[in-house]
Design a protein around this motif. Structure first.
Motif, PDB file in Angstrom:
ATOM      1  N   UNK A  87       0.830  -1.207   0.000  1.00 19.04           N
ATOM      2  CA  UNK A  87       0.000   0.000   0.000  1.00 19.04           C
ATOM      3  C   UNK A  87       0.865   1.258   0.000  1.00 19.04           C
ATOM      4  N   UNK A  88       0.311   2.330  -0.540  1.00 20.30           N
ATOM      5  CA  UNK A  88       0.994   3.622  -0.495  1.00 20.30           C
ATOM      6  C   UNK A  88       0.935   4.215   0.914  1.00 20.30           C
ATOM      7  N   UNK A  89      -0.201   3.981   1.586  1.00 19.57           N
ATOM      8  CA  UNK A  89      -0.405   4.534   2.922  1.00 19.57           C
ATOM      9  C   UNK A  89      -1.263   3.561   3.724  1.00 19.57           C
ATOM     10  N   UNK A  90      -1.160   3.662   5.053  1.00 18.14           N
ATOM     11  CA  UNK A  90      -1.841   2.702   5.920  1.00 18.14           C
ATOM     12  C   UNK A  90      -2.641   3.396   7.010  1.00 18.14           C
ATOM     13  N   UNK A  91      -3.809   2.819   7.292  1.00 18.60           N
ATOM     14  CA  UNK A  91      -4.565   3.124   8.496  1.00 18.60           C
ATOM     15  C   UNK A  91      -4.567   1.852   9.335  1.00 18.60           C
ATOM     16  N   UNK A  92      -3.931   1.881  10.498  1.00 23.21           N
ATOM     17  CA  UNK A  92      -3.869   0.712  11.364  1.00 23.21           C
ATOM     18  C   UNK A  92      -4.921   0.859  12.455  1.00 23.21           C
ATOM     19  N   UNK A  93      -5.837  -0.124  12.538  1.00 21.34           N
ATOM     20  CA  UNK A  93      -6.949  -0.057  13.480  1.00 21.34           C
ATOM     21  C   UNK A  93      -6.832  -1.104  14.576  1.00 21.34           C
ATOM     22  N   UNK A  94      -7.395  -0.739  15.728  1.00 22.91           N
ATOM     23  CA  UNK A  94      -7.459  -1.659  16.869  1.00 22.91           C
ATOM     24  C   UNK A  94      -8.617  -1.226  17.756  1.00 22.91           C
ATOM     25  N   UNK A  95      -9.586  -2.107  17.965  1.00 23.44           N
ATOM     26  CA  UNK A  95     -10.719  -1.864  18.862  1.00 23.44           C
ATOM     27  C   UNK A  95     -11.410  -0.535  18.565  1.00 23.44           C
ATOM     28  N   UNK A  96     -11.697  -0.304  17.290  1.00 25.61           N
ATOM     29  CA  UNK A  96     -12.472   0.861  16.902  1.00 25.61           C
ATOM     30  C   UNK A  96     -11.709   2.163  16.859  1.00 25.61           C
ATOM     31  N   UNK A  97     -10.394   2.113  17.038  1.00 23.66           N
ATOM     32  CA  UNK A  97      -9.577   3.318  17.004  1.00 23.66           C
ATOM     33  C   UNK A  97      -8.487   3.174  15.947  1.00 23.66           C
ATOM     34  N   UNK A  98      -7.997   4.298  15.457  1.00 20.38           N
ATOM     35  CA  UNK A  98      -6.882   4.297  14.515  1.00 20.38           C
ATOM     36  C   UNK A  98      -5.594   4.542  15.289  1.00 20.38           C
ATOM     37  N   UNK A  99      -4.715   3.554  15.250  1.00 23.93           N
ATOM     38  CA  UNK A  99      -3.447   3.651  15.970  1.00 23.93           C
ATOM     39  C   UNK A  99      -2.403   4.412  15.169  1.00 23.93           C
ATOM     40  N   UNK A 100      -2.487   4.366  13.859  1.00 25.29           N
ATOM     41  CA  UNK A 100      -1.491   5.029  13.025  1.00 25.29           C
ATOM     42  C   UNK A 100      -2.069   5.334  11.658  1.00 25.29           C
ATOM     43  N   UNK A 101      -1.599   6.428  11.071  1.00 23.15           N
ATOM     44  CA  UNK A 101      -1.985   6.856   9.725  1.00 23.15           C
ATOM     45  C   UNK A 101      -0.714   7.367   9.066  1.00 23.15           C
ATOM     46  N   UNK A 102      -0.051   6.482   8.301  1.00 17.80           N
ATOM     47  CA  UNK A 102       1.256   6.837   7.765  1.00 17.80           C
ATOM     48  C   UNK A 102       1.629   5.895   6.630  1.00 17.80           C
ATOM     49  N   UNK A 103       2.778   6.129   6.016  1.00 21.19           N
ATOM     50  CA  UNK A 103       3.276   5.229   4.983  1.00 21.19           C
ATOM     51  C   UNK A 103       3.945   4.023   5.645  1.00 21.19           C
ATOM     52  N   UNK A 104       4.040   2.885   4.952  1.00 19.69           N
ATOM     53  CA  UNK A 104       4.730   1.723   5.538  1.00 19.69           C
ATOM     54  C   UNK A 104       6.153   2.055   5.962  1.00 19.69           C
ATOM     55  N   UNK A 105       6.886   2.773   5.116  1.00 17.26           N
ATOM     56  CA  UNK A 105       8.272   3.112   5.438  1.00 17.26           C
ATOM     57  C   UNK A 105       8.359   3.972   6.694  1.00 17.26           C
ATOM     58  N   UNK A 106       7.479   4.972   6.798  1.00 26.13           N
ATOM     59  CA  UNK A 106       7.507   5.860   7.959  1.00 26.13           C
ATOM     60  C   UNK A 106       7.144   5.110   9.237  1.00 26.13           C
ATOM     61  N   UNK A 107       6.202   4.170   9.141  1.00 30.21           N
ATOM     62  CA  UNK A 107       5.825   3.378  10.327  1.00 30.21           C
ATOM     63  C   UNK A 107       6.993   2.528  10.812  1.00 30.21           C
ATOM     64  N   UNK A 108       7.686   1.888   9.871  1.00 32.38           N
ATOM     65  CA  UNK A 108       8.845   1.080  10.266  1.00 32.38           C
ATOM     66  C   UNK A 108       9.929   1.943  10.885  1.00 32.38           C
ATOM     67  N   UNK A 109      10.184   3.076  10.267  1.00 29.11           N
ATOM     68  CA  UNK A 109      11.257   3.947  10.755  1.00 29.11           C
ATOM     69  C   UNK A 109      10.910   4.537  12.119  1.00 29.11           C
TER      70      UNK A 109
END
Length: 285
Positions: free
Chosen positions: A234-256
């Motif tokens: 994906x170009x960008x990610x929304x990571x969800x957990x229990x109805x909330x968004x934990x992160x909104x970023x690119x895969x590379x930025x999340x890893x870094x």
């Protein structure tokens, strides 16, 4: 054209009665900066809050992955975006209009988890049926034929066009559903776990198709999954957990940012951090 499974007509009506929509047919004053923009998005089902005040945007012309474990609210969020989810609070704009606006129906392609095709019809007959809904009347006969032929080619099912849908493999049936969603050349494709249960080769082929659609047509894709290795596609990610968004970023930025080798490891660190904050904020007896 949105591809709704059986039984969602009532939900659509309920959604329209519980949410505010823009004036039908009114275009945005300016082109939308994002394909999707949410602020304070909340959904309550019974006594359970499924979506908890979400704020996010989805960039136009890109592939955004909506990732998280089963039951975290991904499908509910997608239903809110396409306008079939009842009792949605907050603000949700899609392609410059409020979600649920009737004029969005022809601009959004929606593929649900279960393939929404008729088993007793061939691939072409399925597409002919939905094309007739989208382009009714004899005057559009030539346009319907061209649209169906293009959609069949898009999903690489030309050799199975005259096969009954009920005799196709799971991956092929998923591609028929995708072809239905592509009939109207939608600006936004919402795909709910389209690769679940598919073998690695079929998953790769579908993701190649998603990238081709985004690159060649400028289509925005929102693709949900609980398989973390698909995040890298994906170009960008929304990571969800229990109805909330934990992160909104690119895969590379999340890893870094999380100092991890994979998005899955980054996601687990975010989950642990969220759990630690929740434990700290709990009132002490």
């Amino acid at each position: 054209m949105m591809n709704y499974p059986a039984g969602e007509a009532a939900d659509q009506a309920a959604a329209r009665s519980d949410t505010t929509v823009a004036t039908p047919g009114s275009p945005p004053a300016h082109p939308p900066a994002a394909a999707i923009a949410a602020h304070g998005l909340t959904t309550v089902r019974g006594e359970r809050t499924v979506l908890r005040g979400l704020d996010f945007t989805v960039q136009a012309g890109r592939i955004t992955g909506l990732l998280g474990p089963s039951g975290c609210g991904k499908t509910t969020l997608m239903r809110a975006i396409v306008g079939t989810q009842a009792k949605v609070g907050g603000t949700l704009q899609v392609l410059g209009l409020l979600a649920g606006d009737p004029t969005l129906r022809s601009r959004i392609g929606y593929v649900t988890q279960a393939p929404s095709v008729y088993d007793d019809l061939t691939v072409r007959q399925n597409l002919d049926y939905f094309a007739a809904v989208l382009f009714p009347g004899r005057a559009h006969r030539r346009e319907r034929r061209a649209t169906v032929d293009r959609a069949i080619d898009d999903v690489d099912l030309a050799t199975h066009a005259d096969s009954l849908a009920g005799r196709l493999s799971g991956g092929q049936r998923s591609r028929v559903s995708l072809a239905v969603a592509l009939l109207g050349t939608p600006e936004l494709l919402v795909l709910d776990e389209p690769t679940v249960g598919l073998d690695p080769v079929l998953r790769r082929d579908l993701w190649n198709l998603f990238h081709q659609i985004a690159a060649d047509r400028g289509t925005t894709l929102l693709v949900s999954s609980h398989v973390m290795d698909e995040a890298e596609r994906c170009h960008r990610l929304l990571l969800m957990r229990e109805g909330e968004i934990l992160a909104d970023d690119t895969p590379e930025a999340l890893r870094r940012r999380n100092d991890t080798a994979t998005v899955e490891e980054a996601f687990l660190r975010l989950v642990d951090a969220a759990a630690a904050r929740a434990a700290h904020e709990e009132p002490r007896s």
